[in-house]
Design an enzyme around this catalytic site. Structure first.
Site, mmCIF file in Angstrom:
data_model
loop_
_atom_site.group_PDB
_atom_site.id
_atom_site.type_symbol
_atom_site.label_atom_id
_atom_site.label_comp_id
_atom_site.label_asym_id
_atom_site.label_seq_id
_atom_site.Cartn_x
_atom_site.Cartn_y
_atom_site.Cartn_z
ATOM 1 N N HIS A 105 5.137 5.976 11.383
ATOM 2 C CA HIS A 105 4.636 5.807 10.007
ATOM 3 C C HIS A 105 3.675 6.986 9.781
ATOM 4 O O HIS A 105 2.462 6.811 9.708
ATOM 5 C CB HIS A 105 3.927 4.460 9.901
ATOM 6 C CG HIS A 105 3.613 3.997 8.505
ATOM 7 N ND1 HIS A 105 3.788 4.791 7.379
ATOM 8 C CD2 HIS A 105 3.132 2.810 8.052
ATOM 9 C CE1 HIS A 105 3.421 4.107 6.313
ATOM 10 N NE2 HIS A 105 3.016 2.900 6.692
ATOM 11 N N ARG A 164 0.802 -1.230 0.000
ATOM 12 C CA ARG A 164 0.000 0.000 0.000
ATOM 13 C C ARG A 164 0.831 1.275 0.000
ATOM 14 O O ARG A 164 0.567 2.196 -0.771
ATOM 15 C CB ARG A 164 -0.921 0.043 1.228
ATOM 16 C CG ARG A 164 -2.175 -0.748 1.070
ATOM 17 C CD ARG A 164 -2.554 -1.392 2.384
ATOM 18 N NE ARG A 164 -1.591 -2.412 2.705
ATOM 19 C CZ ARG A 164 -1.687 -3.667 2.285
ATOM 20 N NH1 ARG A 164 -2.725 -4.050 1.620
ATOM 21 N NH2 ARG A 164 -0.747 -4.558 2.565
ATOM 22 N N THR A 165 1.800 1.358 0.880
ATOM 23 C CA THR A 165 2.505 2.639 1.037
ATOM 24 C C THR A 165 3.251 2.983 -0.248
ATOM 25 O O THR A 165 3.112 4.087 -0.789
ATOM 26 C CB THR A 165 3.473 2.575 2.239
ATOM 27 O OG1 THR A 165 2.753 2.074 3.358
ATOM 28 C CG2 THR A 165 4.031 3.941 2.553
ATOM 29 N N LYS A 200 26.430 -4.535 -1.743
ATOM 30 C CA LYS A 200 27.907 -4.463 -1.843
ATOM 31 C C LYS A 200 28.495 -3.732 -0.644
ATOM 32 O O LYS A 200 29.679 -3.455 -0.605
ATOM 33 C CB LYS A 200 28.299 -3.735 -3.123
ATOM 34 C CG LYS A 200 27.782 -4.366 -4.398
ATOM 35 C CD LYS A 200 28.098 -3.461 -5.587
ATOM 36 C CE LYS A 200 27.184 -3.751 -6.760
ATOM 37 N NZ LYS A 200 27.190 -2.665 -7.746
ATOM 38 N N ARG A 243 11.276 3.700 3.269
ATOM 39 C CA ARG A 243 10.938 2.754 4.350
ATOM 40 C C ARG A 243 12.199 1.974 4.687
ATOM 41 O O ARG A 243 12.890 1.476 3.789
ATOM 42 C CB ARG A 243 9.832 1.791 3.931
ATOM 43 C CG ARG A 243 9.595 0.695 4.964
ATOM 44 C CD ARG A 243 8.393 -0.138 4.690
ATOM 45 N NE ARG A 243 7.166 0.608 4.935
ATOM 46 C CZ ARG A 243 5.938 0.087 4.865
ATOM 47 N NH1 ARG A 243 5.790 -1.196 4.542
ATOM 48 N NH2 ARG A 243 4.878 0.822 5.092
HETATM 49 N N1 CP Z 1 -0.196 0.085 5.756
HETATM 50 C C1 CP Z 1 0.992 -0.234 5.247
HETATM 51 O O1 CP Z 1 2.033 0.365 5.596
HETATM 52 O O2 CP Z 1 0.943 -1.227 4.317
HETATM 53 P P1 CP Z 1 2.168 -1.749 3.470
HETATM 54 O O3 CP Z 1 3.138 -2.402 4.427
HETATM 55 O O4 CP Z 1 1.607 -2.694 2.464
HETATM 56 O O5 CP Z 1 2.824 -0.547 2.831
#
Ligand code: CP
Length: 302
Positions: A129, A51-52, A80, A101
């Site tokens: 998040h 999703r993100t 590496k 991320r």
């Molecule tokens: N909600 C969320 O962060 O989903 P993903 O891990 O799929 O990005």
């Protein structure tokens, strides 16, 4: 917000949060805009995501920008031995903004301190998040008509769940009352409870998911985060501790909605999906509008 990084939800004032939500509402009404024309956004995902990453990329594409990046670090020079610093300084030469991320808590803050382009934290370990929180706030406001004085049930992995940590901090601007539902092993860490006490907000803790559900405005379910456990035996003990089933929604408020940042494993039975109180799939759509708003404001749209 212009040219600023977004690392933690506390980087934003209450007014800035409301401004993002209002702009997201405008994008929902008029999703075809050119606010990111000529902009290149890099998405660096050192951890898995559906999703993100894809909602950021969808938002960039819908706003006329371009996306570069990777969805797993194993295809990059990280294998590496390249450092995070060198990766960021390199990608900053190829892009106008970096969405990252990373499994290490604090990595997004570190990246924002060395990067010449804004960094958006798309999740750093069990820490924060913030863009998920903004889409959660958008979803809560849209379904409840307000963010003020709501009863929020946070359920599941409250120890490692970064989405509940960020949501709790953001909702503290709006006078929420929290019920924490978790097994003892996954209780809300003390630092967040102290944070609420300092803000004068009420919370209670329980282990039974069935208790008091009739009082909830929002039930926010979370997955037990297997990837954060160092001992697999400990994960096995708690992995299926809560399963929300449709029958459990019977005495809940008419306007109560079930949210989940997703992915789910077993914590929401699929029999809930068809219930009008299930909101976790519309919630994913709200991620596109919210991320459109965040990026546009960082790029200076007024
Ligand atoms: N909600 C969320 O962060 O989903 P993903 O891990 O799929 O990005």
């Amino acid at each position: 917000m212009k040219n600023k990084s977004l690392v933690a939800i506390n980087d934003l004032s209450r007014d800035e949060i409301v401004k993002i939500l209002n702009l997201a509402e405008e994008f929902e009404k008029n999703p075809i805009q050119n606010t990111l024309c000529q902009k290149v956004v890099a998405t660096l995902f050192f951890e898995p995501s559906t999703r993100t990453r894809l909602s950021f990329e969808s938002a960039v594409n819908r706003l006329g920008g371009r996306v570069i990046g990777f969805s797993e670090a194993s295809n990059t020079s990280v294998t590496k031995g390249e450092s995070l610093k060198d990766t960021i300084l390199t990608v900053a030469n190829y892009s106008d903004m970096i969405v990252m991320r990373h499994p290490v808590e604090g990595s997004a803050r570190y990246a924002s301190e060395i990067s010449p382009v804004p960094i958006i934290n798309a999740g750093d370990g069990a820490n924060q998040h913030p863009t998920q929180t903004l889409l959660d706030l958008f979803s809560i406001r849209k379904t409840q008509g307000t963010l003020n004085n709501l009863n929020i049930f946070l359920v599941g992995d409250l120890k490692y769940g970064r989405t509940v940590h960020s949501l709790l901090m953001a909702m503290s601007h709006f006078g929420a009352t929290f019920t924490f539902v978790s097994p003892n092993e996954l209780r809300m860490p003390d630092e967040y409870k102290i944070y609420l006490e300092e803000k004068g907000l009420k919370f209670s803790e329980q282990t039974d998911l069935n208790e008091n559900l009739d009082k909830a405005d929002i039930i926010y379910m979370t997955r037990v985060q297997k990837e954060r456990f160092s001992d697999p035996v400990e994960y096995e003990k708690v992995k299926n501790v809560y399963v929300l089933r449709e029958g459990m929604l019977q005495n809940t408020k008419e306007n109560m909605r079930v949210l989940h940042p997703l992915p789910r494993v077993n914590e929401i039975h699929t029999d809930v999906d068809k219930n009008p109180k299930a909101y976790y799939f519309p919630q994913t759509m709200n991620g596109v509008f919210t991320r459109m708003a965040i990026m546009s404001l960082i790029f200076g749209l007024e």
